[in-house]
Design an enzyme around this catalytic site. Structure first.
Site, PDB file in Angstrom:
ATOM      1  N   LYS A 146      -2.093  -1.501  -3.728  1.00  0.00           N
ATOM      2  CA  LYS A 146      -2.967  -0.331  -3.695  1.00  0.00           C
ATOM      3  C   LYS A 146      -2.102   0.913  -3.803  1.00  0.00           C
ATOM      4  O   LYS A 146      -1.145   1.040  -3.030  1.00  0.00           O
ATOM      5  CB  LYS A 146      -3.765  -0.318  -2.392  1.00  0.00           C
ATOM      6  CG  LYS A 146      -4.733   0.847  -2.247  1.00  0.00           C
ATOM      7  CD  LYS A 146      -5.477   0.770  -0.921  1.00  0.00           C
ATOM      8  CE  LYS A 146      -6.450   1.937  -0.789  1.00  0.00           C
ATOM      9  NZ  LYS A 146      -7.172   1.915   0.513  1.00  0.00           N
ATOM     10  N   LYS A 162       0.857  -1.182   0.000  1.00  0.00           N
ATOM     11  CA  LYS A 162       0.000   0.000   0.000  1.00  0.00           C
ATOM     12  C   LYS A 162       0.895   1.234   0.000  1.00  0.00           C
ATOM     13  O   LYS A 162       1.632   1.486   0.948  1.00  0.00           O
ATOM     14  CB  LYS A 162      -0.917   0.004   1.216  1.00  0.00           C
ATOM     15  CG  LYS A 162      -1.883   1.180   1.260  1.00  0.00           C
ATOM     16  CD  LYS A 162      -2.796   1.071   2.458  1.00  0.00           C
ATOM     17  CE  LYS A 162      -3.776   2.232   2.531  1.00  0.00           C
ATOM     18  NZ  LYS A 162      -4.661   2.130   3.713  1.00  0.00           N
TER      19      LYS A 162
END
Length: 333
Positions: free
Chosen positions: A258, A206
């Site tokens: 992400k 992320k």
């Protein structure tokens, strides 16, 4: 002398790849990458105390749901064939420790129970496991006196969150705070509490991205500053593989990248390196850019939506979190 190439007698073209692009039926027949409704996961927001759905201005078409509208959204997603739903809670009250996130009657736990009652086993019900929606400072963990995030104190809070979410009936938790050791800590807490069957979707890679802007509105984030001390540096690639391998060693069932669009190379590297499913999150900024450009007539909205999702699948993602999940699943069916 003519510049035309001969078509026979050893000249060119020797092969004609365009034959396989000639008609829509031909292109479908030989497509290398296929999207399926079950590949798609719908992120949804539920707002505590809301009397009616609240539009998110920076994400046209997306709302903060009431309990009733959330159930309808879940029903519609499953009817379209969507594979799962990722739930985010927006509480009425926040504090420094994010206590609403571990309240068995908190907004997220209530939402889990509502959605499970609505869809049963017809879709995988997932929940965000992070404190940022619930803290008054907007960070993903507990803060030290100097304002930095205390990694290990945060792990204890994540363990509590995991157990209350599991008790509410969630199928899969999504630890998303990028704390070191979060997957192992959550796995141990779930197993110790008798929830060994609850799976973990680890937000393993992320990045500290600028594409999260509209999401901050969606969850009414109180964040001041940034999350660069715990989310990944966009300049790094090898670091993602290390994070993923650590999460798998700690018990992750699925790993995630992400955002998606600017990190397709990371999706590909991870998909080539691991033997667990890889997911990617097409985040709020990606959604909003397409919707804004389409609203101005600058792009063909439907074509671009399908092109972006196909690119994520082509890069190696097994599943994709996208705010277009229900719409696209319906079209694919």
């Amino acid at each position: 002398m003519s510049d035309a190439l001969p078509e026979s007698g050893g000249g060119f073209p020797l092969m004609r790849p365009r034959r396989l692009r000639r008609t829509p039926a031909m292109r479908r027949l030989v497509a290398e990458t296929r999207l399926h409704p079950a590949d798609l996961i719908l992120p949804v927001f539920v707002r505590e105390g809301a009397a009616e759905p609240v539009p998110i201005s920076s994400m046209p078409g997306v709302v903060q749901h009431t309990r009733d509208s959330l159930r309808k959204a879940a029903h519609d997603a499953v009817a379209a064939g969507v594979g799962g739903l990722m739930l985010f809670g927006v509480p009425e009250h926040k504090d420094a420790c994010g206590t609403a996130g571990t309240d068995p009657e908190g907004v997220l736990q209530v939402a889990i129970r509502d959605v499970k009652a609505e869809v049963g086993a017809d879709a995988v019900v997932m929940s965000d496991l992070c404190l940022d929606e619930f803290t008054d400072h907007g960070h993903c963990g507990v803060l030290r006196p100097d304002g930095s995030v205390d990694n290990d104190a945060t792990l204890a809070r994540y363990a509590e969150m995991a157990v209350v979410q599991a008790a509410a009936g969630v199928d899969m938790v999504g630890p998303s705070g990028m704390m070191d050791g979060q997957v192992g800590y959550v796995r141990r807490a779930l197993d110790s509490a008798g929830f060994a069957d609850v799976a973990i979707l680890a937000y393993s890679a992320k990045y500290a991205s600028g594409f999260y802007g509209p999401f901050r509105e969606a969850v009414q984030s109180s964040l001041q500053g940034d999350r660069m001390t715990y989310q990944q540096d966009p300049a790094n690639s090898d670091e993602s593989l290390r994070e993923v391998m650590l999460d798998i060693a700690e018990g992750a069932d699925v790993v995630m990248v992400k955002p998606a669009m600017s990190y397709l190379d990371i999706v590909r590297r991870i998909a080539d390196a691991v033997d667990v499913p890889v997911s990617a999150y097409q985040v709020s900024g990606e959604y909003s850019m397409v919707e804004a450009a389409a609203a101005h007539g600058w792009i063909d909205r439907d074509r671009v939506i399908m092109e972006t999702l196909t690119s994520v699948k082509r890069a190696g993602a097994k599943t994709i979190l996208t705010y277009w999940a229900t719409e696209v699943a319906g079209k694919l069916r």
